[in-house]
Design an enzyme around this catalytic site. Structure first.
Site, PDB file in Angstrom:
ATOM      1  N   GLY A  44       1.004  -0.884  -0.086  1.00 42.15           N
ATOM      2  CA  GLY A  44      -0.149  -0.200  -0.029  1.00 42.15           C
ATOM      3  C   GLY A  44       0.877   1.116   0.235  1.00 42.15           C
ATOM      4  O   GLY A  44       1.749   1.438   0.174  1.00 42.15           O
ATOM      5  N   GLN A  49       2.590   9.918   1.827  1.00 41.17           N
ATOM      6  CA  GLN A  49       4.128   9.548   1.797  1.00 41.17           C
ATOM      7  C   GLN A  49       4.862  10.154   0.804  1.00 41.17           C
ATOM      8  O   GLN A  49       6.467  10.138   1.172  1.00 41.17           O
ATOM      9  CB  GLN A  49       3.704   7.746   2.201  1.00 41.17           C
ATOM     10  CG  GLN A  49       2.643   7.427   3.145  1.00 41.17           C
ATOM     11  CD  GLN A  49       3.088   5.987   3.270  1.00 41.17           C
ATOM     12  OE1 GLN A  49       2.216   5.500   2.636  1.00 41.17           O
ATOM     13  NE2 GLN A  49       4.218   5.098   3.360  1.00 41.17           N
ATOM     14  N   CYS A  89       5.867  -0.026   8.016  1.00 44.39           N
ATOM     15  CA  CYS A  89       5.822   1.340   7.032  1.00 44.39           C
ATOM     16  C   CYS A  89       6.617   1.988   6.358  1.00 44.39           C
ATOM     17  O   CYS A  89       7.806   1.866   7.092  1.00 44.39           O
ATOM     18  CB  CYS A  89       5.169   2.217   8.347  1.00 44.39           C
ATOM     19  SG  CYS A  89       4.464   4.078   7.473  1.00 44.39           S
ATOM     20  N   LEU A  90       6.081   1.833   4.743  1.00 37.06           N
ATOM     21  CA  LEU A  90       7.572   2.811   4.164  1.00 37.06           C
ATOM     22  C   LEU A  90       7.466   3.672   4.922  1.00 37.06           C
ATOM     23  O   LEU A  90       9.007   4.018   4.167  1.00 37.06           O
ATOM     24  CB  LEU A  90       6.952   2.003   2.867  1.00 37.06           C
ATOM     25  CG  LEU A  90       6.673   0.927   2.102  1.00 37.06           C
ATOM     26  CD1 LEU A  90       6.213   1.529   0.965  1.00 37.06           C
ATOM     27  CD2 LEU A  90       7.316   0.231   1.816  1.00 37.06           C
ATOM     28  N   HIS A 131      -4.208   1.637   7.467  1.00 40.68           N
ATOM     29  CA  HIS A 131      -3.483   1.982   7.563  1.00 40.68           C
ATOM     30  C   HIS A 131      -3.212   2.588   6.481  1.00 40.68           C
ATOM     31  O   HIS A 131      -2.139   4.247   6.705  1.00 40.68           O
ATOM     32  CB  HIS A 131      -2.417   0.715   6.930  1.00 40.68           C
ATOM     33  CG  HIS A 131      -1.091   1.083   7.421  1.00 40.68           C
ATOM     34  ND1 HIS A 131      -0.201   1.032   8.541  1.00 40.68           N
ATOM     35  CD2 HIS A 131      -0.344   2.023   6.604  1.00 40.68           C
ATOM     36  CE1 HIS A 131       0.935   1.344   8.111  1.00 40.68           C
ATOM     37  NE2 HIS A 131       0.727   1.971   6.647  1.00 40.68           N
ATOM     38  N   GLU A 132      -3.368   3.230   5.312  1.00 46.44           N
ATOM     39  CA  GLU A 132      -3.136   4.626   4.196  1.00 46.44           C
ATOM     40  C   GLU A 132      -4.190   5.177   4.329  1.00 46.44           C
ATOM     41  O   GLU A 132      -3.944   6.387   4.601  1.00 46.44           O
ATOM     42  CB  GLU A 132      -3.402   3.583   2.961  1.00 46.44           C
ATOM     43  CG  GLU A 132      -2.521   2.350   2.283  1.00 46.44           C
ATOM     44  CD  GLU A 132      -1.725   2.874   2.466  1.00 46.44           C
ATOM     45  OE1 GLU A 132      -0.670   2.105   3.245  1.00 46.44           O
ATOM     46  OE2 GLU A 132      -0.661   3.571   2.688  1.00 46.44           O
ATOM     47  N   HIS A 135      -2.500   7.631   6.895  1.00 48.78           N
ATOM     48  CA  HIS A 135      -1.753   8.332   6.319  1.00 48.78           C
ATOM     49  C   HIS A 135      -2.384  10.043   5.871  1.00 48.78           C
ATOM     50  O   HIS A 135      -2.224  10.984   5.799  1.00 48.78           O
ATOM     51  CB  HIS A 135      -1.047   7.464   5.182  1.00 48.78           C
ATOM     52  CG  HIS A 135       0.097   7.385   5.602  1.00 48.78           C
ATOM     53  ND1 HIS A 135       1.224   7.408   6.208  1.00 48.78           N
ATOM     54  CD2 HIS A 135       0.350   5.872   5.383  1.00 48.78           C
ATOM     55  CE1 HIS A 135       1.508   6.580   6.540  1.00 48.78           C
ATOM     56  NE2 HIS A 135       1.699   4.985   6.693  1.00 48.78           N
TER      57      HIS A 135
HETATM   58  O1  LIG Z   1       1.249   2.136   4.297  1.00 52.11           O
HETATM   59  C1  LIG Z   1       2.787   1.787   3.961  1.00 52.11           C
HETATM   60  O2  LIG Z   1       3.791   2.230   4.274  1.00 52.11           O
HETATM   61  C2  LIG Z   1       2.906   0.540   3.233  1.00 52.11           C
HETATM   62  C3  LIG Z   1       2.268  -0.470   3.984  1.00 52.11           C
HETATM   63  C4  LIG Z   1       1.057  -0.676   4.215  1.00 52.11           C
HETATM   64  C5  LIG Z   1       0.504  -1.582   5.285  1.00 52.11           C
HETATM   65  C6  LIG Z   1       1.268  -1.970   7.200  1.00 52.11           C
HETATM   66  C7  LIG Z   1       0.769  -2.784   7.812  1.00 52.11           C
HETATM   67  C8  LIG Z   1       0.237  -3.791   6.971  1.00 52.11           C
HETATM   68  C9  LIG Z   1      -0.518  -3.982   5.839  1.00 52.11           C
HETATM   69  C10 LIG Z   1      -0.328  -2.918   5.083  1.00 52.11           C
HETATM   70  C11 LIG Z   1       3.393  -1.999   4.228  1.00 52.11           C
HETATM   71  O3  LIG Z   1       4.565  -1.137   4.737  1.00 52.11           O
HETATM   72  S1  LIG Z   1       3.310  -2.287   2.898  1.00 52.11           S
HETATM   73  C12 LIG Z   1       5.034  -3.631   3.020  1.00 52.11           C
HETATM   74  C13 LIG Z   1       4.398  -4.763   3.548  1.00 52.11           C
HETATM   75  C14 LIG Z   1       4.623  -5.918   2.907  1.00 52.11           C
HETATM   76  C15 LIG Z   1       3.745  -6.980   3.481  1.00 52.11           C
HETATM   77  C16 LIG Z   1       2.947  -7.257   4.377  1.00 52.11           C
HETATM   78  C17 LIG Z   1       2.800  -6.115   5.013  1.00 52.11           C
HETATM   79  C18 LIG Z   1       3.646  -5.247   4.955  1.00 52.11           C
HETATM   80 ZN   LIG Z   2       2.474   3.588   6.483  1.00 52.88          ZN
END
Ligand SMILES: O=C(O)C[C@@H](Cc1ccccc1)[C@H](O)SCc1ccccc1
Ligand SMILES: [Zn+2]
Length: 165
Positions: A44, A49, A89-90, A131-132, A135
């Protein structure tokens, strides 16, 4: 690829504005965000971000990375249940902590074709949408943690950022 803001950048706390019209600029930004998300890799990414403060998120929780969801002006219509999931979170690299969120949600949004879509979600997709959307409200998942943990995360990331200068 777009640059992803790193916590504790204050721009991550700006509240995103509604997207007035789905035009080519929005379509280009969505494409750039999707490319950035896949490259990270992530499932996501919110416009906040990448320092664009509009209500646009891209998501792809599929195994084959072939199910891109672009949600414009998303609204959660219903929430029920509770589920705890370890989140990353990225914008907060290397930090993984448990967060409690609604288990099942109903979402309404506009897609890139300008159509209104409604769908229900659970599992990773429901977590990712929540989560998004946080943000877009200027909220980063570490804010659900204790003050002590937030302070430790903040100083750890600031130290890392100084070292990579
Ligand atoms: O918004 C972000 O930074 C991307 C997030 C999205 C996310 C966070 C927690 C749980 C689900 C999605 C992640 O960093 S994307 C990395 C990731 C990859 C596989 C599973 C969970 C998170
Ligand atoms: Zn995030």
């Amino acid at each position: 690829l777009l640059k992803i803001l790193q916590y504790p950048d204050k721009r991550l706390h700006r509240i995103a504005a509604p997207v007035p019209v789905v035009d080519d600029e929005i379509r280009q930004l969505a494409a750039d965000m999707a490319e950035t998300m896949y490259a990270a890799p992530g499932v996501g990414l919110a416009a906040t971000q990448v320092d664009r403060h509009i209500r646009l998120i891209v998501i792809d929780v599929s195994e084959a990375k072939d199910r891109l969801l672009v949600l414009i002006n998303p609204v959660i219509l219903e929430k029920d249940g509770e589920s705890v999931h370890e989140e990353g979170c990225l914008s907060v690299p290397g930090i993984y902590e448990k967060v409690t969120r609604a288990e099942h949600i109903k979402v309404r949004a506009t897609n890139l074709a300008g159509e209104t879509v409604e769908f229900e979600a659970e599992g990773l997709l429901a977590i990712c949408v929540q989560h998004e959307m946080d943000h877009l409200e200027g909220k980063v998942f570490v804010e659900y943690l204790s003050r002590l943990k937030q302070d430790r995360i903040r100083s750890k990331l600031l130290k890392q950022q100084r070292e990579t200068m």
